[in-house]
Design an enzyme around this catalytic site. Sequence first.
Site, PDB file in Angstrom:
ATOM      1  N   THR A  96     -14.448 -24.628 -47.117  1.00  0.00           N
ATOM      2  CA  THR A  96     -14.437 -24.751 -45.657  1.00  0.00           C
ATOM      3  C   THR A  96     -13.736 -26.064 -45.307  1.00  0.00           C
ATOM      4  O   THR A  96     -14.292 -27.140 -45.525  1.00  0.00           O
ATOM      5  CB  THR A  96     -15.866 -24.746 -45.082  1.00  0.00           C
ATOM      6  N   LYS A 171     -14.245 -19.067 -39.490  1.00  0.00           N
ATOM      7  CA  LYS A 171     -15.400 -19.610 -40.234  1.00  0.00           C
ATOM      8  C   LYS A 171     -16.162 -20.620 -39.361  1.00  0.00           C
ATOM      9  O   LYS A 171     -17.398 -20.616 -39.322  1.00  0.00           O
ATOM     10  CB  LYS A 171     -14.891 -20.270 -41.529  1.00  0.00           C
ATOM     11  N   LYS A 239     -20.255 -32.206 -42.351  1.00  0.00           N
ATOM     12  CA  LYS A 239     -18.791 -32.034 -42.481  1.00  0.00           C
ATOM     13  C   LYS A 239     -18.309 -30.908 -41.560  1.00  0.00           C
ATOM     14  O   LYS A 239     -17.344 -31.058 -40.813  1.00  0.00           O
ATOM     15  CB  LYS A 239     -18.467 -31.712 -43.951  1.00  0.00           C
TER      16      LYS A 239
HETATM   17  P1  NAP Z   1     -20.652 -28.330 -54.157  1.00  0.00           P
HETATM   18  O1  NAP Z   1     -21.758 -27.696 -54.902  1.00  0.00           O
HETATM   19  O2  NAP Z   1     -20.837 -29.703 -53.628  1.00  0.00           O
HETATM   20  O3  NAP Z   1     -19.354 -28.321 -55.114  1.00  0.00           O
HETATM   21  C1  NAP Z   1     -18.198 -28.999 -54.717  1.00  0.00           C
HETATM   22  C2  NAP Z   1     -17.088 -28.836 -55.743  1.00  0.00           C
HETATM   23  O4  NAP Z   1     -15.987 -29.668 -55.307  1.00  0.00           O
HETATM   24  C3  NAP Z   1     -17.462 -29.284 -57.159  1.00  0.00           C
HETATM   25  O5  NAP Z   1     -16.785 -28.491 -58.079  1.00  0.00           O
HETATM   26  C4  NAP Z   1     -16.922 -30.728 -57.176  1.00  0.00           C
HETATM   27  O6  NAP Z   1     -16.608 -31.196 -58.458  1.00  0.00           O
HETATM   28  C5  NAP Z   1     -15.644 -30.546 -56.391  1.00  0.00           C
HETATM   29  N1  NAP Z   1     -15.123 -31.808 -55.870  1.00  0.00           N
HETATM   30  C6  NAP Z   1     -15.689 -32.619 -54.929  1.00  0.00           C
HETATM   31  N2  NAP Z   1     -14.896 -33.679 -54.705  1.00  0.00           N
HETATM   32  C7  NAP Z   1     -13.818 -33.545 -55.519  1.00  0.00           C
HETATM   33  C8  NAP Z   1     -12.637 -34.313 -55.743  1.00  0.00           C
HETATM   34  N3  NAP Z   1     -12.406 -35.442 -55.065  1.00  0.00           N
HETATM   35  N4  NAP Z   1     -11.747 -33.865 -56.648  1.00  0.00           N
HETATM   36  C9  NAP Z   1     -11.974 -32.723 -57.329  1.00  0.00           C
HETATM   37  N5  NAP Z   1     -13.050 -31.939 -57.176  1.00  0.00           N
HETATM   38  C10 NAP Z   1     -13.963 -32.358 -56.263  1.00  0.00           C
HETATM   39  O7  NAP Z   1     -20.172 -27.466 -52.934  1.00  0.00           O
HETATM   40  P2  NAP Z   1     -20.455 -25.902 -52.657  1.00  0.00           P
HETATM   41  O8  NAP Z   1     -21.783 -25.769 -52.021  1.00  0.00           O
HETATM   42  O9  NAP Z   1     -20.103 -25.119 -53.859  1.00  0.00           O
HETATM   43  O10 NAP Z   1     -19.372 -25.619 -51.479  1.00  0.00           O
HETATM   44  C11 NAP Z   1     -17.989 -25.468 -51.755  1.00  0.00           C
HETATM   45  C12 NAP Z   1     -17.302 -25.144 -50.422  1.00  0.00           C
HETATM   46  O11 NAP Z   1     -17.816 -23.918 -49.913  1.00  0.00           O
HETATM   47  C13 NAP Z   1     -17.525 -26.193 -49.336  1.00  0.00           C
HETATM   48  O12 NAP Z   1     -16.343 -26.346 -48.585  1.00  0.00           O
HETATM   49  C14 NAP Z   1     -18.642 -25.590 -48.490  1.00  0.00           C
HETATM   50  O13 NAP Z   1     -18.606 -26.051 -47.146  1.00  0.00           O
HETATM   51  C15 NAP Z   1     -18.318 -24.114 -48.598  1.00  0.00           C
HETATM   52  N6  NAP Z   1     -19.473 -23.215 -48.440  1.00  0.00           N
HETATM   53  C16 NAP Z   1     -20.641 -23.471 -49.107  1.00  0.00           C
HETATM   54  C17 NAP Z   1     -21.719 -22.603 -48.969  1.00  0.00           C
HETATM   55  C18 NAP Z   1     -23.044 -22.842 -49.671  1.00  0.00           C
HETATM   56  O14 NAP Z   1     -24.015 -22.151 -49.349  1.00  0.00           O
HETATM   57  N7  NAP Z   1     -23.147 -23.772 -50.616  1.00  0.00           N
HETATM   58  C19 NAP Z   1     -21.603 -21.465 -48.148  1.00  0.00           C
HETATM   59  C20 NAP Z   1     -20.394 -21.210 -47.503  1.00  0.00           C
HETATM   60  C21 NAP Z   1     -19.325 -22.098 -47.664  1.00  0.00           C
HETATM   61  P3  NAP Z   1     -17.749 -31.922 -59.375  1.00  0.00           P
HETATM   62  O15 NAP Z   1     -18.569 -30.799 -59.938  1.00  0.00           O
HETATM   63  O16 NAP Z   1     -16.953 -32.651 -60.391  1.00  0.00           O
HETATM   64  O17 NAP Z   1     -18.529 -32.823 -58.445  1.00  0.00           O
END
Ligand code: NAP
Length: 293
Positions: A96, A171, A239
């Site tokens: 997102t 979204k 965010k």
């Molecule tokens: P998350 O668990 O925080 O995972 C984030 C990912 O991004 C990890 O692989 C992290 O790597 C990587 N990352 C962060 N900073 C980075 C950088 N500077 N360089 C390279 N990699 C980096 O997030 P998530 O919950 O999976 O969400 C991912 C996306 O989907 C977000 O945009 C979120 O808004 C969206 N989303 C999430 C949900 C939900 O329910 N969680 C639902 C809908 C949409 P590391 O593992 O090395 O930290």
Amino acid sequence: MISIGFLGLGKMGSVMAPLLIEAGYDLSVWNRNAEKANNLVSLGAKLVSSPAALASTADVVVSMLADDAAVIAVYEGPDGLLSVPVNGKLFIDMSTLRPPTVHYLAKQVQDSGASFVDAPVSGTVAPAKIGKLLVLCGASKEDFERAQPILDIFGRRIVHAGPVGQGTLLKLVVNLPLAVYWGSLAEAIAMGNEGGLDLNLMLDTIQDSSAALAVLGLKIPTILGEPSPVAFDVASMKKDLLSMLDTGENFGVPMPATNGVLETYSATLDDGYGDADAVEIIRYITEKVTQSR
Ligand code: NAP
């Protein structure tokens, strides 16, 4: 069969990527913290050492990263996806992001001779695990047709919202009422609690009323403080709220409700709850009011 590269094995990516292996694709993965790829490697994925190596190997690259800074780093950083020739490849970003970032990235990718599709998702870790997300896609007709078989693996429904960027806008449209809902629920529960109503009774009654939301039942254990895995955290909600407010402002839309919820999420984050589940603001607000008596 085409080969796929997947970057971002966080809460969402770690459960989405295995579906590509199940579907029979040849999968390469990269994550900043390589240890998070162990499970994928045991399922048959190939771990590569950089985004550049991933872009060299894969025909289609899917990213599911935290935020705009993460995606920019992975695309444009040293050893980034666009540091190698990518002519003819397809990039699908499912994070997102802010709409201007999506437009910027699409241009960078297109200038490199490749295609870009934004495909953020509605739904959290539980539907992601079983390929039942609602995928909101911005793409040209041609790129959408190319991306659809892959998006079908992740989604119960793929909405083609329009050209690049429109998936991201949709979204934000979908998530705004959800964010305001959790904020309003926090205030309602705090009010009821101050007047002596029991938390279980309030949640049970709301769930059986027209103020219920499809996802509420799933979230009740977290709201009650029962140990449950964090799905979408407070920091990510903040965010998205900032992105909604920026977008609304660009279109000249007043957003007092969104601003109010942002205040609640910012205060929760500042108090050290950035990693908590976004619905935990409900307990947080109730406790804060109780403590201030
Ligand atoms: P998350 O668990 O925080 O995972 C984030 C990912 O991004 C990890 O692989 C992290 O790597 C990587 N990352 C962060 N900073 C980075 C950088 N500077 N360089 C390279 N990699 C980096 O997030 P998530 O919950 O999976 O969400 C991912 C996306 O989907 C977000 O945009 C979120 O808004 C969206 N989303 C999430 C949900 C939900 O329910 N969680 C639902 C809908 C949409 P590391 O593992 O090395 O930290």
